[in-house]
Design a protein around this motif. Structure first.
Motif, short mmCIF file in Angstrom:
data_model
loop_
_atom_site.label_atom_id
_atom_site.label_comp_id
_atom_site.label_asym_id
_atom_site.label_seq_id
_atom_site.Cartn_x
_atom_site.Cartn_y
_atom_site.Cartn_z
N THR A 100 -8.01 -0.27 5.51
CA THR A 100 -6.77 0.15 4.85
C THR A 100 -5.61 0.10 5.83
O THR A 100 -4.54 -0.42 5.53
CB THR A 100 -6.91 1.59 4.31
N ALA A 101 -5.88 0.64 7.02
CA ALA A 101 -4.83 0.64 8.04
C ALA A 101 -4.43 -0.79 8.39
O ALA A 101 -3.25 -1.11 8.53
CB ALA A 101 -5.30 1.39 9.28
N PRO B 17 0.83 -1.20 0.00
CA PRO B 17 0.00 0.00 0.00
C PRO B 17 0.87 1.26 0.00
O PRO B 17 1.96 1.26 0.60
CB PRO B 17 -0.79 -0.11 1.32
N GLN B 18 0.38 2.30 -0.66
CA GLN B 18 1.12 3.55 -0.79
C GLN B 18 1.66 4.08 0.54
O GLN B 18 2.80 4.50 0.63
CB GLN B 18 0.21 4.61 -1.42
N ASP B 19 0.79 4.04 1.57
CA ASP B 19 1.18 4.74 2.81
C ASP B 19 2.27 4.03 3.60
O ASP B 19 2.89 4.65 4.46
CB ASP B 19 -0.06 5.01 3.69
N ARG C 266 -4.65 -3.40 6.46
CA ARG C 266 -3.92 -4.00 5.36
C ARG C 266 -2.47 -3.50 5.38
O ARG C 266 -1.52 -4.29 5.30
CB ARG C 266 -4.60 -3.63 4.04
N SER C 267 -2.31 -2.19 5.55
CA SER C 267 -0.95 -1.62 5.60
C SER C 267 -0.15 -2.26 6.72
O SER C 267 1.00 -2.66 6.54
CB SER C 267 -1.02 -0.11 5.81
N MET D 82 -13.97 2.84 6.34
CA MET D 82 -13.05 2.63 5.23
C MET D 82 -11.60 2.70 5.68
O MET D 82 -10.74 1.98 5.21
CB MET D 82 -13.30 3.69 4.13
N ALA D 83 -11.35 3.63 6.59
CA ALA D 83 -9.95 3.87 6.99
C ALA D 83 -9.40 2.66 7.75
O ALA D 83 -8.23 2.32 7.63
CB ALA D 83 -9.86 5.11 7.85
#
Lengths: 213, 219
Positions: B5-6, A68-70, B8-9, B1-2
């Protein structure tokens, strides 16, 4: 994210000359200036940097679509740091004298922004083939500057070439040292200011050659 | 949503930490023995420089361990030197934790009269260009210890000149130089407190030892 990959000829020219990490991007100057008191030390750090740069470029390119980008920068740094540690362990095990000569600059390859720069600017945007070529080309370009600057300073400062070659090539190389002049010559060249002066001369030379063509 | 993503990161990052650790640990395991052997070779190469001349035993084979003479260091290794059955001195490999950027490992050679023969640095992580002045290959600062004893200079003078002692410092590397001076002093004090403990055993067969000593001395 992916831009059309440049041809390998172009990548080589960029890495070795037109976009040379040391002479044009002016990246990684701290190790460049610090270890180039002899050609052999320069070559040793150059090869280590080349290995790390190539390996990290390949891996960064392979994982470019999954990360992921971040968190991409931390992941790139992790990849680079792992390879640096591995190279450091290998050099410590098999080229222990060189390991002692390079000292702290071997682990400090991780902070060479040329490597993170290539990971971010090239490897993370291109497929694995071009990324590998870019790593090798950039690494060779950087190593070449290290060796030339090291040879220049060694020659002017001590009047020798290839002193300590046995650290890199084993006992066979003990007789490779060429002593052109007896004793120390122009000591300034091997002191830190000599590194800056030598690099400035190389930069001036490159700019002059570029202006002519 | 956030949140996803967090997650996954974070997961990706964790996977790479795991992979990196595994890889580095694997290479570390593979290279550990070789690195230890190479470091031991560095010690052996410097033994001759710090031991009194004229020994005919094998100090490298006769070595034994002592509790660290330096506060906070790991156990020290002692390499005793003998000419026949006469004790000439010993090299003491000890580590001080007081370096600027980590421990400094030293080899201190002391003769039978408790006089320093020479000191060499085995390993350190001091700043290149400043702290590495403690290495014999970078500057001759470390030669200042040759011939010193606990009485020369006086015990209170075993400090850097800047701290009111008798030893020159290294410009830009006061911490490194201070650590080495304190370490050598502590080694001398440990030997003075119990000289017998640093002698080990004299070699048993003088004839056999002599042959070995000369053969490896030239190799």
């Amino acid at each position: 994210m992916t831009t059309p990959a440049p041809q390998s000829r172009t990548i080589w020219r960029e890495g070795l000359w037109r976009n040379n990490a040391a002479l044009v991007q002016l990246l990684g100057l701290c190790p460049l200036l610090a270890v180039t008191s002899t050609a052999v030390a320069g070559l040793g750090l150059g090869i280590a940097t080349l290995l790390v740069l190539t390996a990290s470029s390949v891996v960064v390119s392979l994982i470019r679509n999954w990360v992921p980008q971040d968190v991409r920068i931390p992941v790139f740094i992790l990849v680079i740091a792992s390879f640096v540690t591995i190279v450091e362990l290998l050099v410590a095990a098999w080229l222990h004298d060189l390991y002692r000569t390079l000292g702290l600059f071997l682990p400090l390859i991780v902070t060479n922004c040329a490597i993170l720069g290539r990971a971010e600017a090239f490897a993370s945007r291109h497929p694995v083939g071009p990324a590998a070529i870019d790593g090798v080309a950039m690494g060779c370009g950087f190593a070449a500057v290290l060796v030339v600057l090291g040879a220049l300073r060694e020659l002017i400062g001590r009047g020798t070439l290839l002193a300590g070659a046995e650290q890199l090539f084993g006992p066979v190389a003990a007789g490779w040292t060429i002593e052109l002049v007896e004793g120390d010559l122009f000591l300034l060249a091997i002191l830190p200011p000599g590194a800056f002066i030598g690099l400035a001369l190389l930069l001036a030379l490159k700019n002059r050659l570029d202006d002519r063509s | 949503m956030a949140w996803p993503t967090a997650m996954r990161s974070g997961t990706v990052l964790a996977i790479f930490v795991g992979l990196g650790l595994t890889l580095v640990a694997g290479v570390y395991e593979l290279t550990r023995d070789r690195i230890l052997a190479a470091e031991q070779q560095v010690v052996l190469d410097r033994l001759e420089a710090v031991l009194p001349t004229g020994y005919d035993n094998e100090p490298a084979d006769a070595h034994f361990e002592r509790p660290s003479p330096i506060a906070g260091g790991p156990p020290a290794r002692v390499y005793p030197a003998y000419a026949g059955e006469r004790y000439l001195g010993a090299a003491i490999e000890a580590e001080t934790p007081e370096g600027y950027a980590g421990p400094i490992r030293l080899l201190v050679g002391i003769d039978a009269e408790q006089q320093v023969v020479a000191v060499r640095v085995i390993s350190h992580r001091e700043t290149p260009g400043l702290g590495d002045g403690i290495e014999a290959s970078r500057s001759d600062w470390i030669e200042a210890f040759a011939g010193r004893t606990l009485g020369d200079p006086e015990a209170a003078e075993w400090k850097l000149r800047g701290d009111g002692g008798a030893f020159d410092g290294i410009t830009g590397a006061t911490v490194s130089a201070r650590a080495v001076v304190a370490a050598v002093r502590q080694v001398l004090e440990a030997v003075a407190a119990d000289p017998e403990a640093f002698r080990g055993e004299p070699p048993e067969t003088a004839a056999g030892g002599e042959d070995n000593g000369e053969a490896s001395g030239e190799a």
